[in-house]
Enzyme design. Structure first.
Site, short mmCIF file in Angstrom:
data_model
loop_
_atom_site.label_atom_id
_atom_site.label_comp_id
_atom_site.label_asym_id
_atom_site.label_seq_id
_atom_site.Cartn_x
_atom_site.Cartn_y
_atom_site.Cartn_z
N CYS A 140 -34.48 10.46 -21.49
CA CYS A 140 -34.68 11.10 -22.99
C CYS A 140 -34.67 9.86 -23.72
CB CYS A 140 -33.84 11.99 -23.27
SG CYS A 140 -31.88 11.49 -22.83
N HIS A 220 -28.99 11.80 -29.71
CA HIS A 220 -28.54 10.22 -29.37
C HIS A 220 -29.15 9.74 -30.76
CE1 HIS A 220 -28.22 10.78 -25.12
NE2 HIS A 220 -29.55 11.15 -25.10
N1 NDP Z 1 -29.51 17.13 -20.34
C1 NDP Z 1 -30.04 15.87 -20.82
O1 NDP Z 1 -29.85 15.48 -22.00
C2 NDP Z 1 -31.12 15.24 -20.12
C3 NDP Z 1 -31.26 15.37 -18.55
N2 NDP Z 1 -32.27 14.42 -18.15
C4 NDP Z 1 -32.06 14.63 -16.67
O2 NDP Z 1 -32.78 15.87 -16.21
C5 NDP Z 1 -32.12 16.13 -15.06
C6 NDP Z 1 -31.29 17.48 -15.23
O3 NDP Z 1 -30.44 17.46 -16.08
P1 NDP Z 1 -29.80 18.53 -16.87
O4 NDP Z 1 -31.02 19.68 -17.17
O5 NDP Z 1 -28.93 18.20 -17.98
O6 NDP Z 1 -28.88 19.22 -15.72
P2 NDP Z 1 -27.92 20.59 -15.85
O7 NDP Z 1 -26.76 20.51 -15.14
O8 NDP Z 1 -27.97 21.36 -17.16
O9 NDP Z 1 -29.01 21.58 -15.01
C7 NDP Z 1 -29.06 21.26 -13.59
C8 NDP Z 1 -29.49 22.65 -12.84
O10 NDP Z 1 -29.89 22.09 -11.42
C9 NDP Z 1 -29.37 23.42 -10.69
N3 NDP Z 1 -28.90 22.43 -9.35
C10 NDP Z 1 -27.65 22.41 -8.74
N4 NDP Z 1 -27.71 21.83 -7.70
C11 NDP Z 1 -28.98 21.75 -7.42
C12 NDP Z 1 -29.84 21.76 -5.92
N5 NDP Z 1 -28.99 20.95 -5.05
N6 NDP Z 1 -30.89 21.72 -6.12
C13 NDP Z 1 -31.67 22.24 -6.95
N7 NDP Z 1 -31.18 22.56 -8.28
C14 NDP Z 1 -29.83 22.39 -8.33
C15 NDP Z 1 -28.10 23.76 -11.54
O11 NDP Z 1 -28.13 25.06 -11.05
P3 NDP Z 1 -26.64 26.04 -11.69
O12 NDP Z 1 -27.01 26.16 -13.12
O13 NDP Z 1 -26.94 27.30 -10.82
O14 NDP Z 1 -25.71 25.13 -11.42
C16 NDP Z 1 -28.82 23.76 -12.86
O15 NDP Z 1 -29.52 24.89 -13.04
C17 NDP Z 1 -31.18 14.98 -14.63
O16 NDP Z 1 -31.78 13.98 -13.94
C18 NDP Z 1 -30.74 14.58 -16.07
O17 NDP Z 1 -30.58 13.15 -15.80
C19 NDP Z 1 -33.31 14.00 -18.72
C20 NDP Z 1 -33.33 13.83 -20.34
C21 NDP Z 1 -32.47 14.64 -20.94
O1 X15 Z 2 -31.54 11.12 -19.97
C1 X15 Z 2 -30.61 11.11 -20.54
O2 X15 Z 2 -29.89 10.03 -21.18
P1 X15 Z 2 -30.30 8.49 -20.77
O3 X15 Z 2 -31.54 8.27 -21.35
O4 X15 Z 2 -29.19 7.75 -21.64
O5 X15 Z 2 -30.20 8.29 -19.49
C2 X15 Z 2 -29.85 12.37 -21.07
O6 X15 Z 2 -29.33 12.36 -22.29
C3 X15 Z 2 -28.80 12.70 -19.76
O7 X15 Z 2 -27.95 11.66 -19.80
P2 X15 Z 2 -26.26 11.99 -19.26
O8 X15 Z 2 -26.43 11.14 -17.89
O9 X15 Z 2 -25.27 11.28 -20.39
O10 X15 Z 2 -26.26 13.36 -18.79
#
Ligand code: NDP
Ligand code: X15
Length: 355
Positions: A140, A220
């Site tokens: 992000c 952020h």
């Molecule tokens: N949150 C953020 O601010 C941002 C996140 N990202 C990136 O996006 C990705 C996802 O992050 P985020 O959405 O926050 O994570 P979350 O924890 O919110 O969601 C992860 C999801 O993956 C599921 N999960 C768990 N284990 C597995 C598996 N083995 N295979 C497939 N799915 C699985 C979980 O299921 P369940 O809910 O059932 O446990 C959940 O639905 C990461 O790489 C993160 O760094 C990028 C930008 C911003």
């Molecule tokens: O992609 C993100 O941040 P980043 O650009 O600082 O790696 C998301 O906010 C997830 O960050 P986290 O690794 O703190 O959950």
């Protein structure tokens, strides 16, 4: 139609799923969850077919009374592209499964760059994903920096960018994240991963990034200093950034003083989940001293990568070009927030009628 699945219906996955479902040229085949918690209801209410992310947890769903359309392997066999939205690091473990099913994959920025053939941002690296079997949408913060630095480099030439990132401690639903009473250098060393990741998108831009983690969940905040090759006029910089469809210039006249008001502004504008897909650049912060440009921008971490995921799918699985894809994504989601304050009069007819 491009058939798409989302593996990991969490913070990013549920937003990507809605965005894919809104595309006229895509079909959302289904989404996965690892556990049958509250998230399954959101998928069910939207009519999305649910699959088990992990085969040996299928029984847990049955025990919770949650119907499944199948497990991950079934979803992979039914789609052209899988968008991996699993927790950071799990995507890398999922990669061989996608390869075994010969399914193209979009990964997220929590994975290292080498998880995929190319890193992706629609503004700077659309064509790199053309025809690729795997791409990684950068994180992000990296997405926001790439959107900002690309037009500045094209117009003024970036000699060096220095960015301090104040990262939110966790997402609003992450009750176990912190800090709760500190501001923590994270990492304490420079550069944070963001600078090298920007170079995966803009290889010729020199950029140093330092990051801290703060006890907030909303957004952020970036403090940006860019030394450019030709001295810019602040008004011209404002116009340049205002022309970028995924940058929202927050006007001084709006009285929006922080992330709380920004999120409320988005909710008032009817944004789903109050999402801000755009970089939010504080207009009055755009300042120039000689060849040094300064500004602050806020980034809604849950949302800004969502349109990029949609464009990444199109870049991989169609022959639509970058401009057309961005236009389609923006149009279907409503990306392109513009305030009507400051520049002209708000027409009376645009306000809710008095009783
Ligand atoms: N949150 C953020 O601010 C941002 C996140 N990202 C990136 O996006 C990705 C996802 O992050 P985020 O959405 O926050 O994570 P979350 O924890 O919110 O969601 C992860 C999801 O993956 C599921 N999960 C768990 N284990 C597995 C598996 N083995 N295979 C497939 N799915 C699985 C979980 O299921 P369940 O809910 O059932 O446990 C959940 O639905 C990461 O790489 C993160 O760094 C990028 C930008 C911003
Ligand atoms: O992609 C993100 O941040 P980043 O650009 O600082 O790696 C998301 O906010 C997830 O960050 P986290 O690794 O703190 O959950």
């Amino acid at each position: 139609m491009i058939r798409v699945g989302v593996n990991g219906y969490g913070t990013i996955g549920k937003r990507v799923a809605d965005a894919v479902a809104a595309q006229p040229d895509m079909e959302l085949v289904g989404v996965t969850k690892a556990s049958p918690d509250y998230g399954v209801e959101a998928a069910s209410r939207r009519g999305y077919d649910l699959y088990a992310a992990v085969e040996d947890r299928v029984d847990e769903f049955a025990a919770a009374g949650v119907g499944l359309a199948g497990a991950l392997g079934d979803l992979l066999d039914a789609v052209d592209v899988i968008v991996d939205c699993a927790p950071s690091g799990v995507g890398e473990r999922n990669a061989p499964i996608y390869e075994a099913h010969d399914t193209r994959a979009v990964f997220q920025g929590g994975e290292d760059a080498d998880v995929a053939e190319a890193s992706f941002n629609a503004r700077g690296r659309f064509e790199a994903a053309r025809g690729a079997d795997s791409v990684r949408v950068v994180s992000c913060n990296t997405t926001a920096l790439s959107r900002l630095l690309a037009p500045l480099d094209e117009t003024y030439g970036v000699e060096k960018a220095r960015v301090t990132l104040v990262r939110r401690g966790g997402d609003p639903n992450e009750t176990d994240r912190g800090p709760i009473n500190d501001i923590v250098p994270d990492p304490a060393t420079v550069p944070s991963h963001h600078g090298p990741d920007v170079n995966e998108i803009l290889p010729d831009v020199t950029v140093d990034t330092a990051a801290l983690r703060a006890p907030v969940t909303g957004m952020h905040t970036h403090s940006v200093n860019v030394t450019v090759e030709t001295a810019p006029d602040p008004g011209a910089v404002r116009d340049l950034l205002a022309d970028e469809s995924r940058i929202f210039l927050v006007p001084e006249a709006a009285g929006i003083d922080g992330a709380g008001a920004l999120k409320e502004y988005a909710a008032d504008a009817g944004r789903p989940r109050g999402d801000l897909w755009e970089n939010c650049v504080w207009e009055e912060s755009i300042s120039v001293t000689g060849r040094d440009l300064y500004l602050f921008q806020n980034v809604h971490q849950e949302a800004d990568v969502v349109p990029e995921n949609v464009d990444a799918i199109r870049a991989m699985a169609s022959d639509v070009d970058a401009a057309e894809s961005v236009a389609r994504t923006n149009e279907s989601l409503g990306v392109g927030l513009e305030s009507r304050l400051g520049d002209g009069e708000l027409a009376r007819a645009e306000l809710p009628a008095d009783d």
